[in-house]
Design a protein around this motif. Sequence first.
Motif, PDB file in Angstrom:
ATOM      1  N   ARG A   1     -21.965  11.748 -80.796  1.00  0.00           N
ATOM      2  CA  ARG A   1     -21.913  10.531 -80.306  1.00  0.00           C
ATOM      3  C   ARG A   1     -22.940   9.702 -81.243  1.00  0.00           C
ATOM      4  O   ARG A   1     -24.174  10.072 -81.372  1.00  0.00           O
ATOM      5  CB  ARG A   1     -22.275  10.414 -78.897  1.00  0.00           C
ATOM      6  CG  ARG A   1     -22.025   9.156 -78.259  1.00  0.00           C
ATOM      7  CD  ARG A   1     -20.551   8.847 -78.395  1.00  0.00           C
ATOM      8  NE  ARG A   1     -20.571   7.485 -77.555  1.00  0.00           N
ATOM      9  CZ  ARG A   1     -19.924   7.143 -76.380  1.00  0.00           C
ATOM     10  NH1 ARG A   1     -19.643   8.272 -75.625  1.00  0.00           N
ATOM     11  NH2 ARG A   1     -19.845   6.111 -75.811  1.00  0.00           N
TER      12      ARG A   1
ATOM     13  N   HIS B   1     -18.275  13.527 -70.359  1.00  0.00           N
ATOM     14  CA  HIS B   1     -19.668  13.331 -70.329  1.00  0.00           C
ATOM     15  C   HIS B   1     -20.533  14.573 -69.779  1.00  0.00           C
ATOM     16  O   HIS B   1     -21.537  14.100 -69.009  1.00  0.00           O
ATOM     17  CB  HIS B   1     -20.053  12.093 -69.855  1.00  0.00           C
ATOM     18  CG  HIS B   1     -19.600  10.684 -70.614  1.00  0.00           C
ATOM     19  ND1 HIS B   1     -20.311  10.235 -71.518  1.00  0.00           N
ATOM     20  CD2 HIS B   1     -18.350  10.129 -70.364  1.00  0.00           C
ATOM     21  CE1 HIS B   1     -19.626   9.272 -72.088  1.00  0.00           C
ATOM     22  NE2 HIS B   1     -18.518   8.994 -71.369  1.00  0.00           N
TER      23      HIS B   1
ATOM     24  N   THR C   1     -20.104  14.800 -74.995  1.00  0.00           N
ATOM     25  CA  THR C   1     -20.790  13.743 -75.510  1.00  0.00           C
ATOM     26  C   THR C   1     -22.165  13.833 -75.750  1.00  0.00           C
ATOM     27  O   THR C   1     -22.983  13.799 -75.002  1.00  0.00           O
ATOM     28  CB  THR C   1     -20.529  12.368 -74.685  1.00  0.00           C
ATOM     29  OG1 THR C   1     -19.266  12.099 -74.192  1.00  0.00           O
ATOM     30  CG2 THR C   1     -21.013  11.037 -75.549  1.00  0.00           C
TER      31      THR C   1
ATOM     32  N   HIS D   1     -12.307  14.504 -74.065  1.00  0.00           N
ATOM     33  CA  HIS D   1     -13.528  13.665 -73.872  1.00  0.00           C
ATOM     34  C   HIS D   1     -14.272  13.740 -72.631  1.00  0.00           C
ATOM     35  O   HIS D   1     -13.564  13.223 -71.581  1.00  0.00           O
ATOM     36  CB  HIS D   1     -13.075  12.328 -74.392  1.00  0.00           C
ATOM     37  CG  HIS D   1     -14.419  11.197 -74.076  1.00  0.00           C
ATOM     38  ND1 HIS D   1     -15.489  11.235 -75.004  1.00  0.00           N
ATOM     39  CD2 HIS D   1     -14.341  10.415 -73.125  1.00  0.00           C
ATOM     40  CE1 HIS D   1     -16.536  10.356 -74.595  1.00  0.00           C
ATOM     41  NE2 HIS D   1     -15.819   9.659 -73.410  1.00  0.00           N
TER      42      HIS D   1
END
Length: 429
Positions: free
Chosen positions: A152, A16, A132, A14
């Motif tokens: 997302r 960004h 994401t 995970h």
Amino acid sequence: IYQELASITLIDPHTHINPLAPASSTLGDLLGYHYYTELAHSAGMPKEEIEEEGLGSREKVERLVRNLSPLENTAQYSWLIEICQKFFGLEQEQLTESNWESVYDTAEQKMAAADWAETVLSESNVEAVFLTNDFDDALTGFDTETYIPCLRTDDLVFHLTKDETQQRLLNCSGIELDGSLSSLRSALEERFEHFTSSGARACAISLPPGFKPEPISDGRADTALADVLQNGVNAKAANQLTLSNRIFWTLAELCDHYGLPFDLMIGVNRGVYQSGVFQGQDLYDSRVSLIQYEKLFNAFPNVNFPISVLASVTNQELVSYSWIFPNVITNGHWWYSNTPSFISRDAAARLEAVPKTKQIGYYSDAYKLEFVYPKFDMYRQILANILAEQFVKHNGWNVERAVELGRCVLKDNVDRIFPAPCKNKTPSV
């Protein structure tokens, strides 16, 4: 044990990261990470000095460095120093007004290399990172085996009342919401087709503390959708919540159909500190409970739900749910729980109570690739200590057995819980 764990090539499940610009271009990209701006602001640096319009990268770094001293005791500061030492040759233990310029210049020179992102991944011993992705991301222009897509869905669930979100869904799916539930489902299904065909390995959402997902009847959903399409953000609050529930439940059904895990990040209360810096306004809310999700976990036994909780105080509840529910997975140490003392306690509790195959040890949550190394290294050191003290010293395990447990939660479970999606499935009817 630590040395063995550090030798494992990782997948970060995970982040960004922007796959079109995955690494930093200046030291300003690193110090602009919200951890430093919000901590500096908390320690007295005016917001206007941090977010002044037109502020250049070099001047921003200079201003923040002048305000770093109160942060030197924090784990976040240690990440910054580790990055500067590992990648940019910093020999001191602090970034100060007397040395920051040489670090800035070295970083800028190294970051200008065409293969800088690949260098960071290699030196961090990371083979791939999860992204994401907005639901309307084209997923083009990057290697999806290194930068793995993740759907997302926050905007779909909580912001379909906005004209902008409806237009984005139409533009990317080619399906207009004509007022029928079938058009809504078809648009969502098209997004799953798009993402899974591009190698997506997860669906994800961040959820507010009061949300309680439950199935919604067609009749009730019809009424809610009609109100939202006609009145948008001015639709009745009850209808907005009803539609959010219907969309969320449909996403769970599609995860079931397409074989995607559904990452749930639970408990963030947005905009608590209204005068905070960018991304420095949200906090956890202890009023959240996983009992709000019992219908979901029971209704979808074949969907894996990797769960992140924002607060360490919720960890015992997460441990107990993963203890009982086969489809509930403990997932990382998120945000305000991502400091050594909380990780040590929470990781130890998971390792002694949850089956080892149901734990995703860590993810970086990074916005730039350089942060993957220090964050994972913090976790590896903590994990090595837990394995040495609890499993070797107290339980009598040998080192090899302890390392295998560490490998399981660091890497093996990521491969198993987030498998490559099957691309042959036909859409459900």
